[in-house]
Design a protein around this motif. Structure first.
Motif, PDB file in Angstrom:
ATOM      1  N   PHE A 289       0.813  -1.217   0.000  1.00  9.86           N
ATOM      2  CA  PHE A 289       0.000   0.000   0.000  1.00  9.86           C
ATOM      3  C   PHE A 289       0.847   1.268   0.000  1.00  9.86           C
ATOM      4  O   PHE A 289       0.329   2.355  -0.218  1.00  9.86           O
ATOM      5  CB  PHE A 289      -1.000   0.012   1.164  1.00  9.86           C
ATOM      6  N   LYS A 290       2.157   1.147   0.225  1.00  8.07           N
ATOM      7  CA  LYS A 290       3.046   2.314   0.230  1.00  8.07           C
ATOM      8  C   LYS A 290       3.792   2.496  -1.092  1.00  8.07           C
ATOM      9  O   LYS A 290       4.688   3.339  -1.184  1.00  8.07           O
ATOM     10  CB  LYS A 290       4.074   2.199   1.360  1.00  8.07           C
ATOM     11  N   MET A 291       3.438   1.753  -2.109  1.00 10.30           N
ATOM     12  CA  MET A 291       4.083   1.909  -3.419  1.00 10.30           C
ATOM     13  C   MET A 291       3.742   3.305  -3.945  1.00 10.30           C
ATOM     14  O   MET A 291       2.591   3.596  -4.239  1.00 10.30           O
ATOM     15  CB  MET A 291       3.598   0.841  -4.398  1.00 10.30           C
ATOM     16  N   GLU A 292       4.745   4.156  -4.045  1.00  8.84           N
ATOM     17  CA  GLU A 292       4.516   5.556  -4.420  1.00  8.84           C
ATOM     18  C   GLU A 292       4.176   5.715  -5.900  1.00  8.84           C
ATOM     19  O   GLU A 292       4.851   5.150  -6.755  1.00  8.84           O
ATOM     20  CB  GLU A 292       5.738   6.402  -4.073  1.00  8.84           C
ATOM     21  N   ALA A 293       3.134   6.501  -6.148  1.00  9.68           N
ATOM     22  CA  ALA A 293       2.682   6.818  -7.507  1.00  9.68           C
ATOM     23  C   ALA A 293       2.595   5.560  -8.367  1.00  9.68           C
ATOM     24  O   ALA A 293       2.965   5.544  -9.523  1.00  9.68           O
ATOM     25  CB  ALA A 293       3.601   7.851  -8.147  1.00  9.68           C
ATOM     26  N   TYR A 294       2.073   4.501  -7.790  1.00 10.13           N
ATOM     27  CA  TYR A 294       2.064   3.212  -8.474  1.00 10.13           C
ATOM     28  C   TYR A 294       0.687   2.812  -8.986  1.00 10.13           C
ATOM     29  O   TYR A 294       0.547   2.322 -10.094  1.00 10.13           O
ATOM     30  CB  TYR A 294       2.601   2.116  -7.539  1.00 10.13           C
ATOM     31  N   TRP A 295      -0.329   3.007  -8.178  1.00  5.06           N
ATOM     32  CA  TRP A 295      -1.653   2.503  -8.520  1.00  5.06           C
ATOM     33  C   TRP A 295      -2.468   3.544  -9.276  1.00  5.06           C
ATOM     34  O   TRP A 295      -2.564   4.681  -8.861  1.00  5.06           O
ATOM     35  CB  TRP A 295      -2.402   2.100  -7.248  1.00  5.06           C
ATOM     36  N   ASP A 296      -3.044   3.120 -10.389  1.00 10.05           N
ATOM     37  CA  ASP A 296      -3.972   3.978 -11.133  1.00 10.05           C
ATOM     38  C   ASP A 296      -5.380   3.841 -10.574  1.00 10.05           C
ATOM     39  O   ASP A 296      -6.101   4.819 -10.427  1.00 10.05           O
ATOM     40  CB  ASP A 296      -3.984   3.611 -12.622  1.00 10.05           C
ATOM     41  N   TYR A 297      -5.775   2.593 -10.324  1.00 12.25           N
ATOM     42  CA  TYR A 297      -7.118   2.305  -9.838  1.00 12.25           C
ATOM     43  C   TYR A 297      -7.055   1.303  -8.701  1.00 12.25           C
ATOM     44  O   TYR A 297      -6.328   0.322  -8.769  1.00 12.25           O
ATOM     45  CB  TYR A 297      -7.997   1.707 -10.955  1.00 12.25           C
ATOM     46  N   ILE A 298      -7.859   1.565  -7.682  1.00 10.16           N
ATOM     47  CA  ILE A 298      -8.034   0.634  -6.578  1.00 10.16           C
ATOM     48  C   ILE A 298      -9.517   0.308  -6.540  1.00 10.16           C
ATOM     49  O   ILE A 298     -10.368   1.201  -6.438  1.00 10.16           O
ATOM     50  CB  ILE A 298      -7.576   1.224  -5.228  1.00 10.16           C
TER      51      ILE A 298
END
Length: 181
Positions: free
Chosen positions: A102-111
């Motif tokens: 959950f701390k992956m920076e600027a990683y997820w586009d959509y959750i």
């Protein structure tokens, strides 16, 4: 995409549906000469121990106990239960460090929160706040039916009475009882 569900079964159902669509894709793609007419199938990882024999037989590498950055970078969809999201580490071979998923920076586009009515409100709030802190541009998608069963919790009835949130979910918080106008 990061898919968060309240149960292993719910995550497995979504993965199965995507596999069924991939099989349909392959069947349809074989009927035409231009392979570019269809989009390529989705690659996915189901974090956790195997819970569905069919999924495990389909792809023995689908279930992962842990993730490395290279695998994550080559995966379209990561599916997990929302309850486990604070615990997963992603190991980066290059830097030799690990980071919480959950701390992956600027990683997820959509959750995507699937079966949201079954997820206790504090879990969704934690996930949104924690992921948004590191992914401020991420889009959150809440999916489910407010008329389905209430949240799945792992506490006693007495504890639930004391904190008085047993029926709170994202829909009740927002005052949504139906999708009818």
């Amino acid at each position: 995409f990061l898919l968060l569900t309240p149960t292993n079964k719910a995550a497995d159902v979504v993965c199965k549906k995507l596999i069924d669509n991939e099989n349909l894709f392959r069947s349809e793609a074989s009927k035409i000469s231009d392979e570019n007419e269809f989009r390529m199938p989705v690659s996915m990882v189901r974090i956790g121990k195997p819970t569905d024999v069919e999924l495990e037989e389909y792809d023995e590498d689908l279930y992962k106990d842990s993730l490395d950055k290279n695998t994550l970078d080559n995966t379209h969809l990561v599916a997990s239960t929302i309850h486990r999201i604070p615990y997963y580490d992603v190991f980066d071979e290059e830097s030799r460090f690990s980071t919480k998923l959950f701390k992956m920076e600027a990683y997820w586009d959509y959750i995507v929160f699937d079966e949201a009515s079954m997820t206790n409100l504090p879990y969704i709030v934690f996930a949104i706040m924690a992921i948004h802190k590191f992914n401020p541009d991420a889009k959150f998608i809440i999916a489910g039916d407010p008329k389905q069963i209430p949240p799945v919790v792992n506490v006693t009835d007495k504890e639930l009475e004391e904190i008085d949130i047993q029926d709170e979910n994202i829909y009740s918080m927002m005052g949504i009882n139906s999708f009818n106008p």
